[in-house]
Every structure is written in C-alpha cells, then in structure tokens.
Design an enzyme around this catalytic site. Sequence first.
Site, mmCIF file in Angstrom:
data_model
loop_
_atom_site.group_PDB
_atom_site.id
_atom_site.type_symbol
_atom_site.label_atom_id
_atom_site.label_comp_id
_atom_site.label_asym_id
_atom_site.label_seq_id
_atom_site.Cartn_x
_atom_site.Cartn_y
_atom_site.Cartn_z
ATOM 1 N N ASN A 1 117.316 89.643 66.983
ATOM 2 C CA ASN A 1 117.898 90.263 65.788
ATOM 3 C C ASN A 1 118.523 89.229 64.857
ATOM 4 O O ASN A 1 118.301 89.235 63.647
ATOM 5 C CB ASN A 1 118.957 91.295 66.185
ATOM 6 C CG ASN A 1 118.358 92.461 66.953
ATOM 7 O OD1 ASN A 1 117.147 92.545 67.146
ATOM 8 N ND2 ASN A 1 119.211 93.373 67.405
ATOM 9 N N THR B 1 108.489 95.489 15.438
ATOM 10 C CA THR B 1 109.288 96.447 16.199
ATOM 11 C C THR B 1 108.496 97.743 16.217
ATOM 12 O O THR B 1 107.855 98.086 15.219
ATOM 13 C CB THR B 1 110.680 96.682 15.571
ATOM 14 O OG1 THR B 1 110.520 97.237 14.258
ATOM 15 C CG2 THR B 1 111.477 95.392 15.486
ATOM 16 N N HIS B 2 108.497 98.451 17.327
ATOM 17 C CA HIS B 2 107.692 99.672 17.493
ATOM 18 C C HIS B 2 106.204 99.382 17.284
ATOM 19 O O HIS B 2 105.441 100.272 16.901
ATOM 20 C CB HIS B 2 108.131 100.780 16.523
ATOM 21 C CG HIS B 2 109.597 101.056 16.536
ATOM 22 N ND1 HIS B 2 110.199 101.840 17.479
ATOM 23 C CD2 HIS B 2 110.589 100.614 15.708
ATOM 24 C CE1 HIS B 2 111.505 101.895 17.235
ATOM 25 N NE2 HIS B 2 111.762 101.142 16.180
ATOM 26 N N SER C 1 81.447 88.911 30.251
ATOM 27 C CA SER C 1 81.045 90.244 30.693
ATOM 28 C C SER C 1 79.696 90.165 31.385
ATOM 29 O O SER C 1 78.835 89.375 30.992
ATOM 30 C CB SER C 1 80.959 91.192 29.486
ATOM 31 O OG SER C 1 80.251 92.371 29.819
ATOM 32 N N LYS D 1 81.016 88.668 24.972
ATOM 33 C CA LYS D 1 82.425 88.854 25.314
ATOM 34 C C LYS D 1 83.081 87.571 25.803
ATOM 35 O O LYS D 1 82.495 86.763 26.499
ATOM 36 C CB LYS D 1 82.583 89.920 26.405
ATOM 37 C CG LYS D 1 82.227 91.330 25.997
ATOM 38 C CD LYS D 1 83.193 91.898 24.981
ATOM 39 C CE LYS D 1 84.583 92.077 25.527
ATOM 40 N NZ LYS D 1 84.658 93.039 26.624
ATOM 41 N N GLU E 1 95.486 89.481 31.633
ATOM 42 C CA GLU E 1 95.359 90.896 32.012
ATOM 43 C C GLU E 1 95.772 91.078 33.476
ATOM 44 O O GLU E 1 96.424 92.058 33.835
ATOM 45 C CB GLU E 1 93.925 91.369 31.798
ATOM 46 C CG GLU E 1 93.498 91.419 30.341
ATOM 47 C CD GLU E 1 92.054 91.873 30.201
ATOM 48 O OE1 GLU E 1 91.745 93.018 30.594
ATOM 49 O OE2 GLU E 1 91.236 91.078 29.722
ATOM 50 N N GLN F 1 111.363 95.273 60.665
ATOM 51 C CA GLN F 1 110.181 94.421 60.826
ATOM 52 C C GLN F 1 109.284 94.516 59.591
ATOM 53 O O GLN F 1 108.561 93.574 59.265
ATOM 54 C CB GLN F 1 109.396 94.835 62.077
ATOM 55 C CG GLN F 1 108.101 94.066 62.283
ATOM 56 C CD GLN F 1 107.416 94.451 63.573
ATOM 57 O OE1 GLN F 1 107.936 94.221 64.661
ATOM 58 N NE2 GLN F 1 106.249 95.072 63.466
ATOM 59 N N LYS G 1 108.909 92.004 55.930
ATOM 60 C CA LYS G 1 108.293 90.699 55.698
ATOM 61 C C LYS G 1 107.034 90.760 54.845
ATOM 62 O O LYS G 1 106.849 89.934 53.939
ATOM 63 C CB LYS G 1 107.997 90.027 57.041
ATOM 64 C CG LYS G 1 109.259 89.674 57.797
ATOM 65 C CD LYS G 1 109.003 89.331 59.236
ATOM 66 C CE LYS G 1 110.271 89.467 60.047
ATOM 67 N NZ LYS G 1 110.794 90.854 60.109
#
Length: 521
Positions: A168, A213-214, A335, A341, A348, A380, A383
């Site tokens: 422990n 903003t927004h 792609s 592409k 991402e 346990q 981890k």
Amino acid sequence: MKSLFHPHHPILPPVPSQRSRRLPLFDASRRLLPGRGWRLAAASEAMASTEQKPKKPKEDKLWGGRFEDSVTDAVERFSESVSFDKELYKHDIMGSRAHAAMLAHQGLMTDSDRDSILHGLDEIERRIEAGEFVWRTDREDVHMNIEAALTDLIGEPAKKLHTARSRNDQVVTDLRLWCRETIDKILARIKQLQVALVSLALKNEGLIVPGYTHLQRAQPVLLQHLLLTYVEQLERDAGRLVDCKERMNFCPLGACALAGTGLPINRFMTSSALGFTAPMRNSIDAVSDRDFVLEFLSANSITAIHLSRLGEEWVLWASEEFGFLTPSDSVSTGSSIMPQKKNPDPMELVRGKSARVVGDLVTLLVLCKGLPQAYNRDLQEDKEPLFDSVRTIIGMLEVTTEFACNITFNHAKIERALPAGHLDATTLADYLVKKGMPFRTSHEIVGRSVALCIARNCQLSDLTLDQLRSINPIFEENVYEYLGAESSVKKFCSYGSTGSECVAEQLNFWVSKLHINQTQE
C-alpha cells in the site's frame, strides 16, 4: 415462401425421421454402428475437450500463508496489474534501495543483507533494461515480480526487504516518484512549445490579423499578440504542474498498510534519500490519498484544452475560407480519394486527443468518489488513466511544437481580408471619447456610421468628412488618423494591449524569460 425452419429446407441438414431415430446405435458387442449416433459422438467429443488437463503447479504467493487454495485463473487474470504497472520498475527499485539502507541503519537487517539486496536490485534493474527480465502475471504486480526475482537471485536476505513496508505505501511511493519525474518532462515540452510560438511571433513582426469574438470580426490585433496568448496560457499550465509537484513531494513510505509500524524505522531517512520534502504526517492519508494524481490529471486536462483551442484556430486558418496559414508538407496529410487535399491532420488530432486527457481525469474522479479510508483495491485502476494522460499530453505538446515550426502565415491574403468587418469601429468611438463625448453617445454615433457604410457598401475610412458630419458635426479632419486597421492598432496603448510598443514589451519579456537567442531566429 418456404420457412427457414422447414425440416427439408436446403440450407439445413435433414432431420432424421422417426424411423431412423429408432434404429439401434450399437451392435451386439456394444460397438457404435456406422452412421449411427452422430449426436452421441459429438457430445462425447465435446466432453473430452472440456476435461481438465494437468496444470503446472502455481507458485506460492508471497502473501499466501493463510490460504489453502490458489486463486482461479480468471481471478488472477482480472487482478494482475504487472502488464501496466511494470512502468514503475525504476521507482520501485529506487524506493527499495532507500528502504533497505534505512533498515540496516536502524539495525533491522545486517549490513551484509543490505549489500546483498542492493547488488540484487542492481542486477534486476540491469536485466529489466536489457529486456532479459521475465514479467510474470502470477506474481501480480511490479512489486511482487521484483521481490520474488530478488528472492530467486539472492535467497533469504531478500525476504527481509519487506520489513515495515506494505504494498500500500510502496505503490503510492512509486507513483509519487514517477509523477514527480514525469512532470519535469512535461515542463520541458511546454517550454519547447513556448519557444516555438515566440519564435513564430518574432518572424511575423507587424502582421495585423482580424481579432474575433463570437467568431465574428471584432478588432484588428497584431499576430504576435495573438500568438503570445498561448504562451501565457502555457505558462499558467507550467505553474500548475510546479505547484502540483510541490504538493505531491511528501513521502508515504513507512506508513505500511495504513497504521504505520511498531518497528523502530526512520521515515525521515527514507524521505530524504528519495528527495522528498518530508514524510507524510498521517499514515492513513499516506496510503489512501490520490489527490496528487487528480491534481496532475487536472493540470494535464487544462493544458489539453489550451492545445485544443490552438488546434481549432489553426485548422480554421488553414482552410480555403480563411487561408491565413499554410502548413508545410512535412506536417500535413492527403486524402485517399481526393488528390487535391492537404489536411492539417496533426492539429485535428491534437483537438481530438484532448478528449482522452479529459476522459482520463473523469475516470480518476469517478474512481475515487465514495471510497472509504484507507487503501482499497479500486486504486489499482489509477495507473492506466494516469499513464495514458501523460503519454497523450506529451504527444500533443510535441506535435504542436513541430507544427508551429512548419507553418507560414499568408501575409498578402490576410492583408486583403483586413478591411472587411469595420474592425476600426471601436477606435473611432475612442476618438469621440477623447473629444469629450460620453462613451454611450459615441457608441451610438459610430453605430450609425457603420450603418451608413453598410448601405453604401464601403468602409469607415471611405466615408468623406461631410458624410461623417452629417451624422454628427463633432468629426474633424484628424478622424482619419483613427481609421483603418493599421491606424487603429497604433492607437492601442494600455498595458497588455495589442499596440506595437505594448506587444514589443511582451515579446522582450518572453525572449528574456525563455532565453531565446534572437540572432538565430
């Protein structure tokens, strides 16, 4: 349509008739007749295949003195943790070395036994790092694997190593040592990303971009100012980790199972040997506390959110609609079906992997919720989320740094995009305030000026002085010193603003703090 369950359906084997079912299965000598009893034969085969084969005797558990039977294979598979906690081997050996030295100092083992243990631990560490060590699931975890291997190697002295120690307090000591070391690795990668962002800012001096903003165009800002936003956020991320490291740097070793021990150990000695600030004051708290893991994962989650926001911005800016930045081929993908592409995939994935880091934190929060004191086997499960969080955040920091070093900003396209959105409207309102007009009144006048621009499909700087005065006679010729994105940026002067001088001060601060050599930029 025939039923699929019709006895003569072509897909299914024919069902034996009632007559064939009554035919004898055996001849007079009790031998199975040819073609008879196929069900019986199949059943016999199935029974034979499920018969228990002789098993290799299981190794006695180091804790198995009061048990008569071994745990079942299913329980053993379900309970083992060595498949993931072997990552703690170095820290487990480190703790064992300090513990053995303390036991010998306190007269709880001989110097000869201590030396045998230390030599044995050295050999086990060498074997692990050389890939020669065999990790056994029947030995449950990293601690039992190392202790059992030590017993195989040096014999009786190894059995003294667990004196005044429990798994422990052992595991949570290992975990604190591992977290402490790992925080330093993350801090180094945070600094690398900060350097990359500041270097990117230095290369783009004077470049004005739309501030949002927004997600609507708001005011013009220097790109350098925007990049330094993330440098500031990363600095707070680093500060949280430093604080977390300071709080976790207390030693649980010697708390044993939960109540401490009646043996004359010296917890201050082991604490000092392992580089801890001091032993933990309360033995129950020592073995049951996982606040340091929660705090660590919380800090990682906030860092992940910051990286995700940066990823989102750069993914948008790399799109055709924005076209503000271009990643190099070395940090882009294509792609499988669309040959034209060029995708900013790394950012991402940074955006996506932030979900894992947040999920790891939530796993730990739910794991610890409602646990009674002191140690419970549930712990346990701390981890794997911890290890995953650390691996993921290090990967996110590394790839974001790589991306930052391999992008260019499209100055010409950004400059062409600047006039849209009346970004200088607030600066025009400041102009009127400087002339003594209340801000609310100036806000209304500038709003009417923008409405006129929309009607005439032009910008504020395109309006004539007469047109401006038709809205309010307060406007004078010097109004044009406040119009346009470049003029607007020059007027910002408050501390921390996007004005050129203010941003230069910010850059100088970070160049000095991060020890960036500008001659190499």
